[in-house]
Enzyme design. Sequence first.
Site, PDB file in Angstrom:
ATOM      1  N   HIS A   3      15.842 -35.229 -37.923  1.00 45.14           N
ATOM      2  CA  HIS A   3      16.701 -35.554 -36.876  1.00 45.14           C
ATOM      3  C   HIS A   3      17.624 -36.511 -37.498  1.00 45.14           C
ATOM      4  O   HIS A   3      17.328 -37.300 -38.249  1.00 45.14           O
ATOM      5  CB  HIS A   3      15.778 -36.293 -35.493  1.00 45.14           C
ATOM      6  CG  HIS A   3      15.161 -37.364 -35.888  1.00 45.14           C
ATOM      7  ND1 HIS A   3      13.956 -37.001 -36.567  1.00 45.14           N
ATOM      8  CD2 HIS A   3      15.278 -38.650 -36.018  1.00 45.14           C
ATOM      9  CE1 HIS A   3      13.074 -38.438 -36.685  1.00 45.14           C
ATOM     10  NE2 HIS A   3      14.116 -39.312 -36.430  1.00 45.14           N
ATOM     11  N   ASP A  18      18.262 -41.320 -27.383  1.00 47.07           N
ATOM     12  CA  ASP A  18      16.930 -41.863 -28.168  1.00 47.07           C
ATOM     13  C   ASP A  18      16.297 -42.744 -26.958  1.00 47.07           C
ATOM     14  O   ASP A  18      16.929 -43.340 -26.073  1.00 47.07           O
ATOM     15  CB  ASP A  18      17.210 -42.789 -29.065  1.00 47.07           C
ATOM     16  CG  ASP A  18      16.178 -43.373 -29.878  1.00 47.07           C
ATOM     17  OD1 ASP A  18      15.882 -42.830 -31.177  1.00 47.07           O
ATOM     18  OD2 ASP A  18      15.272 -43.936 -29.679  1.00 47.07           O
ATOM     19  N   CYS A  72       4.125 -31.772 -31.649  1.00 48.92           N
ATOM     20  CA  CYS A  72       5.472 -32.182 -32.108  1.00 48.92           C
ATOM     21  C   CYS A  72       6.387 -32.750 -30.696  1.00 48.92           C
ATOM     22  O   CYS A  72       6.478 -31.926 -30.146  1.00 48.92           O
ATOM     23  CB  CYS A  72       6.174 -31.330 -32.947  1.00 48.92           C
ATOM     24  SG  CYS A  72       8.131 -31.993 -33.212  1.00 48.92           S
ATOM     25  N   GLY A  92      11.544 -45.000 -43.335  1.00 47.75           N
ATOM     26  CA  GLY A  92      11.534 -45.297 -41.752  1.00 47.75           C
ATOM     27  C   GLY A  92      11.324 -44.440 -41.052  1.00 47.75           C
ATOM     28  O   GLY A  92      11.505 -44.470 -39.800  1.00 47.75           O
ATOM     29  N   CYS A 139       9.522 -30.787 -30.651  1.00 42.13           N
ATOM     30  CA  CYS A 139       9.462 -29.512 -30.206  1.00 42.13           C
ATOM     31  C   CYS A 139       9.067 -29.444 -28.731  1.00 42.13           C
ATOM     32  O   CYS A 139       9.892 -28.348 -28.042  1.00 42.13           O
ATOM     33  CB  CYS A 139       8.467 -28.761 -31.067  1.00 42.13           C
ATOM     34  SG  CYS A 139       8.744 -28.425 -32.722  1.00 42.13           S
ATOM     35  N   HIS A 169       9.764 -34.540 -37.175  1.00 37.69           N
ATOM     36  CA  HIS A 169      10.874 -33.170 -36.881  1.00 37.69           C
ATOM     37  C   HIS A 169      12.025 -33.694 -37.248  1.00 37.69           C
ATOM     38  O   HIS A 169      12.602 -34.760 -36.720  1.00 37.69           O
ATOM     39  CB  HIS A 169      10.593 -33.002 -35.461  1.00 37.69           C
ATOM     40  CG  HIS A 169      11.401 -31.688 -35.010  1.00 37.69           C
ATOM     41  ND1 HIS A 169      10.902 -30.650 -34.239  1.00 37.69           N
ATOM     42  CD2 HIS A 169      12.774 -31.449 -35.248  1.00 37.69           C
ATOM     43  CE1 HIS A 169      11.693 -29.753 -33.652  1.00 37.69           C
ATOM     44  NE2 HIS A 169      12.985 -30.442 -34.359  1.00 37.69           N
ATOM     45  N   HIS A 183      20.144 -39.694 -36.261  1.00 32.78           N
ATOM     46  CA  HIS A 183      20.406 -40.497 -35.517  1.00 32.78           C
ATOM     47  C   HIS A 183      22.069 -40.969 -35.487  1.00 32.78           C
ATOM     48  O   HIS A 183      22.624 -40.700 -36.533  1.00 32.78           O
ATOM     49  CB  HIS A 183      20.079 -42.019 -35.744  1.00 32.78           C
ATOM     50  CG  HIS A 183      18.364 -42.067 -35.785  1.00 32.78           C
ATOM     51  ND1 HIS A 183      17.840 -42.799 -34.742  1.00 32.78           N
ATOM     52  CD2 HIS A 183      17.851 -41.644 -36.670  1.00 32.78           C
ATOM     53  CE1 HIS A 183      16.469 -42.759 -35.130  1.00 32.78           C
ATOM     54  NE2 HIS A 183      16.449 -42.078 -36.305  1.00 32.78           N
ATOM     55  N   HIS A 216      11.588 -26.226 -36.070  1.00 32.36           N
ATOM     56  CA  HIS A 216      10.779 -27.309 -36.712  1.00 32.36           C
ATOM     57  C   HIS A 216      10.719 -27.367 -38.069  1.00 32.36           C
ATOM     58  O   HIS A 216      10.521 -26.638 -38.737  1.00 32.36           O
ATOM     59  CB  HIS A 216       9.540 -27.334 -36.010  1.00 32.36           C
ATOM     60  CG  HIS A 216       8.580 -28.455 -36.680  1.00 32.36           C
ATOM     61  ND1 HIS A 216       8.550 -29.720 -35.826  1.00 32.36           N
ATOM     62  CD2 HIS A 216       7.954 -28.770 -37.852  1.00 32.36           C
ATOM     63  CE1 HIS A 216       7.676 -30.525 -36.762  1.00 32.36           C
ATOM     64  NE2 HIS A 216       7.365 -29.872 -37.700  1.00 32.36           N
ATOM     65  N   ASN A 264      16.393 -40.680 -41.299  1.00 35.92           N
ATOM     66  CA  ASN A 264      15.281 -41.507 -42.146  1.00 35.92           C
ATOM     67  C   ASN A 264      14.419 -40.363 -42.621  1.00 35.92           C
ATOM     68  O   ASN A 264      14.073 -39.452 -41.812  1.00 35.92           O
ATOM     69  CB  ASN A 264      14.419 -42.268 -41.111  1.00 35.92           C
ATOM     70  CG  ASN A 264      15.294 -43.536 -40.609  1.00 35.92           C
ATOM     71  OD1 ASN A 264      16.362 -43.959 -41.348  1.00 35.92           O
ATOM     72  ND2 ASN A 264      15.188 -43.940 -39.221  1.00 35.92           N
TER      73      ASN A 264
HETATM   74  P1  5GP Z   1      12.658 -42.013 -36.832  1.00 40.62           P
HETATM   75  O1  5GP Z   1      12.060 -43.458 -36.963  1.00 40.62           O
HETATM   76  O2  5GP Z   1      11.631 -41.107 -36.983  1.00 40.62           O
HETATM   77  O3  5GP Z   1      13.836 -41.807 -37.615  1.00 40.62           O
HETATM   78  O4  5GP Z   1      13.183 -42.053 -35.423  1.00 40.62           O
HETATM   79  C1  5GP Z   1      12.363 -41.631 -34.279  1.00 40.62           C
HETATM   80  C2  5GP Z   1      13.248 -41.816 -33.142  1.00 40.62           C
HETATM   81  O5  5GP Z   1      12.888 -41.166 -32.139  1.00 40.62           O
HETATM   82  C3  5GP Z   1      13.157 -43.406 -32.495  1.00 40.62           C
HETATM   83  O6  5GP Z   1      14.470 -44.118 -32.551  1.00 40.62           O
HETATM   84  C4  5GP Z   1      12.406 -43.366 -31.300  1.00 40.62           C
HETATM   85  O7  5GP Z   1      12.705 -44.138 -30.262  1.00 40.62           O
HETATM   86  C5  5GP Z   1      12.777 -41.836 -30.806  1.00 40.62           C
HETATM   87  N1  5GP Z   1      11.779 -41.190 -30.049  1.00 40.62           N
HETATM   88  C6  5GP Z   1      10.471 -41.364 -30.065  1.00 40.62           C
HETATM   89  N2  5GP Z   1       9.995 -40.565 -29.127  1.00 40.62           N
HETATM   90  C7  5GP Z   1      10.845 -40.161 -28.201  1.00 40.62           C
HETATM   91  C8  5GP Z   1      10.705 -39.228 -27.133  1.00 40.62           C
HETATM   92  O8  5GP Z   1       9.777 -38.934 -26.660  1.00 40.62           O
HETATM   93  N3  5GP Z   1      11.861 -39.166 -26.694  1.00 40.62           N
HETATM   94  C9  5GP Z   1      13.132 -39.506 -26.998  1.00 40.62           C
HETATM   95  N4  5GP Z   1      14.211 -39.443 -26.249  1.00 40.62           N
HETATM   96  N5  5GP Z   1      13.357 -40.398 -28.169  1.00 40.62           N
HETATM   97  C10 5GP Z   1      12.043 -40.559 -28.709  1.00 40.62           C
HETATM   98 ZN    ZN Z   2       8.839 -30.232 -33.960  1.00 37.31          ZN
END
Ligand code: 5GP
Ligand code: ZN
Length: 123
Positions: free
Chosen positions: A109, A30, A4, A102, A7, A107, A111, A46, A96
């Site tokens: 989160h 991000d 993950c 989306g 994580c 994990h 935004h 997690h 999301n």
């Molecule tokens: P989701 O689409 O799952 O809501 O958003 C995942 C977000 O995680 C995306 O905006 C993507 O740019 C960000 N993200 C993915 N991998 C990494 C990473 O390794 N580091 C950081 N800082 N952000 C990440």
């Molecule tokens: Zn995780």
Amino acid sequence: MDNCIFCKITAKQIPAGIVYEDEELLAFKDINPAAPVHLLIIPKLHIDTLSSAQPEQAALLGKILALAPKLAGEHGCAPVTHADGSVTGGYKTLINTGPDGGQEVYHLHAHVIGGPKPWRGQR
Ligand code: 5GP
Ligand code: ZN
């Protein structure tokens, strides 16, 4: 949890632009920002997705939501009401959930997305 990415960020195994940390939460920039300010708030624990959060984790979910305005304010995104009654600034707080929601990283989160337009409406 193995494999993950969030994580691994929590464990400091991979770097991230960390902007906040306490015992339960971590917030970082991000990697692919959709706006001038684009932060992610995660629980260190997690949890795959909002739909797999348990009722006893309601306080943890509340802490994530309560952190959003604090970080948005620290990054210049708090809404400001002017003397003429107009309001500027502001941000989106977005979770999301699942493929149709989306979600790309499983994990949980939130935004926090803000900053000057014209990015607005892209997420
Ligand atoms: P989701 O689409 O799952 O809501 O958003 C995942 C977000 O995680 C995306 O905006 C993507 O740019 C960000 N993200 C993915 N991998 C990494 C990473 O390794 N580091 C950081 N800082 N952000 C990440
Ligand atoms: Zn995780």
